[in-house]
Design an enzyme around this catalytic site. Sequence first.
Site, mmCIF file in Angstrom:
data_model
loop_
_atom_site.group_PDB
_atom_site.id
_atom_site.type_symbol
_atom_site.label_atom_id
_atom_site.label_comp_id
_atom_site.label_asym_id
_atom_site.label_seq_id
_atom_site.Cartn_x
_atom_site.Cartn_y
_atom_site.Cartn_z
ATOM 1 N N ARG A 1 9.343 35.522 48.361
ATOM 2 C CA ARG A 1 9.251 34.470 50.163
ATOM 3 C C ARG A 1 10.010 35.197 50.594
ATOM 4 O O ARG A 1 11.028 35.595 49.690
ATOM 5 C CB ARG A 1 9.269 33.156 49.836
ATOM 6 C CG ARG A 1 7.831 32.915 49.416
ATOM 7 C CD ARG A 1 7.669 31.346 48.230
ATOM 8 N NE ARG A 1 8.707 31.451 47.558
ATOM 9 C CZ ARG A 1 8.682 32.092 46.344
ATOM 10 N NH1 ARG A 1 7.305 31.927 45.925
ATOM 11 N NH2 ARG A 1 9.106 31.296 45.386
ATOM 12 N N ASP B 1 16.964 33.680 39.923
ATOM 13 C CA ASP B 1 16.897 32.460 40.782
ATOM 14 C C ASP B 1 17.041 31.484 40.319
ATOM 15 O O ASP B 1 16.973 30.249 41.124
ATOM 16 C CB ASP B 1 14.852 32.744 40.955
ATOM 17 C CG ASP B 1 14.473 33.481 39.412
ATOM 18 O OD1 ASP B 1 15.341 33.477 38.463
ATOM 19 O OD2 ASP B 1 13.512 33.410 39.310
ATOM 20 N N THR B 2 17.315 31.258 38.665
ATOM 21 C CA THR B 2 17.871 29.727 38.209
ATOM 22 C C THR B 2 18.943 29.412 38.833
ATOM 23 O O THR B 2 19.015 28.167 38.605
ATOM 24 C CB THR B 2 17.374 30.022 36.573
ATOM 25 O OG1 THR B 2 15.795 30.491 35.630
ATOM 26 C CG2 THR B 2 17.500 28.870 36.002
ATOM 27 N N ASN C 1 14.782 29.783 26.884
ATOM 28 C CA ASN C 1 14.100 30.220 27.833
ATOM 29 C C ASN C 1 12.715 29.799 27.281
ATOM 30 O O ASN C 1 12.348 30.460 26.452
ATOM 31 C CB ASN C 1 14.386 31.741 28.527
ATOM 32 C CG ASN C 1 14.251 32.515 29.229
ATOM 33 O OD1 ASN C 1 12.946 32.068 29.447
ATOM 34 N ND2 ASN C 1 14.922 32.635 29.662
#
Length: 527
Positions: free
Chosen positions: A54, A278-279, A336
């Site tokens: 996005r 992103d985390t 994870n």
Amino acid sequence: MNPLIIVKKSNIIFDETAAAVKSAKPFALCVKYVKEEKHVRNMVAFDLGASNGRAILGQFDGKRIEMRELHRFENNYIEMNGVYYWDTPYLYSQLKQGLLAFRQGGFGELDSFGIDTWGVDYGLLDKNGHLAGVPRSYRLGVQEDIDAVTAVIPRETLYARSGIDTGLTFNTLYQLCRRKREGDGALEIADTLLLTPDLLGYFLTGAVGTEYTIATTTQLYNPTARDWDWETIDQMGLPRRIFTKIEPSGAIRGRLRPELCRELGLNPAAFVAVGSHDTASSVAAIPGRGSFAFCSSGTFSLVGVEMERPVLSPQAMADGFSNEGTVQGGFRPLRNIIGLWLIQECRRDWMKEGKNLSWDGIVQEARRTPALRSIIDTDSPEFYAGGGMEQKIRDYCARTGQPVPETVGETARCIYESLALKYRHAIEGLERMKGERIDSMNIVGGGIQNKLLCQMAADAAGRPVITGPIEGAAMGNLLTQAMALGDLAGVDELREVVRNSVEVETYTPNRTPEWERAYEKLLGFIK
């Protein structure tokens, strides 16, 4: 038709010509943007996941941030001759489309942009700055890659150096060592390695560098030395020359290339190396207080806490925790966990069978299915590779003497309940690490749209679950840009803006004996 901007909590309406000003009661209205006396930043976050990406516009007035999606696109790995690749030229073209959407929106000048993606993957550049081969996907990793490295460097040594779970086949270290063993030509001619967000930023700006949080995902960063793990790099025969300088989150690395400015009709906006993993960006945008665990819920679920120093103990290693970086320069001990990848892969199979199922439709099927019939360890090795996921789940249940899921609802419910139980397992490990109780879990990311899963997480963990913001990575990305531009002094102010800008939802736990029995079953599988 001119694009419109949403203006909230305003007592003034501007018409499209700005010729008249009318008083009004506070409410949301779509109007053409007219710059007020207070400067509003225009920033774009590119938030790329392993299934989609996005471009999101953030407009920040110093107190609140308004976000709107400019462009959305699919992202899928591609198998060619037994190797999984990312379509990097396509991704680059989609970033350009996002910037073009900003210009076509008539929003004025762009102050900055930032890119966050999944971790561990990278591209190689030759001496001329061109791609040395198509960037590979982490989905290629197998146990053999781990075994080849640990035959040279023991797992305990690797963990003490990097603080990263040594059992993850996709780690950058294992990927590179595989290519070294194979005599890969791209690695031999490579002059520079850039992790995915840094690589895409390079294409837009021409500037090279490695952002801190994305570097910490590689198993090639030494959190004690605060530099690349040169000892491991040398022992495994990897070329030192390919590793670039590590920069802190929030560094302004460069500006949009002049050729792109001309092509897209944009000013030379600043490129901010945000929390490029992103985390890291998602966790920065968590509005939590007190003793909380975070969960970034997407293709993978990452459950952890924030700390100033890494935890490199044998117990942390045994519990499968990785020490990844925070935008403020600290660490996120986290586990994870394979997350919505399982349902994504099942849906891919169902679509091939002609079952046109929406995500909401899958959740509704799960709601209508009896609870806690079958549980899987979502991190069992067979679930890492794509393809035939529904059958893999059936085989696991049959092998462990449980009812075999036959319907969409049974399979989906098995996945969701198993994932919720894995959250509890991670939280209890984090409590042992911290030596104190964790009172709540804050979930961010696309997974919070699945309200059934969020309630299951609360029920399984026996703790309140707070969800939001849904676009956590994009919001953290944008507000880190605001820090880089001097509008925010640090993460505390960043999180205050988050609290001013979004509403959160709380799920109250309802732990039952059935959840306890299912958790005991899961613990048996893990052991």
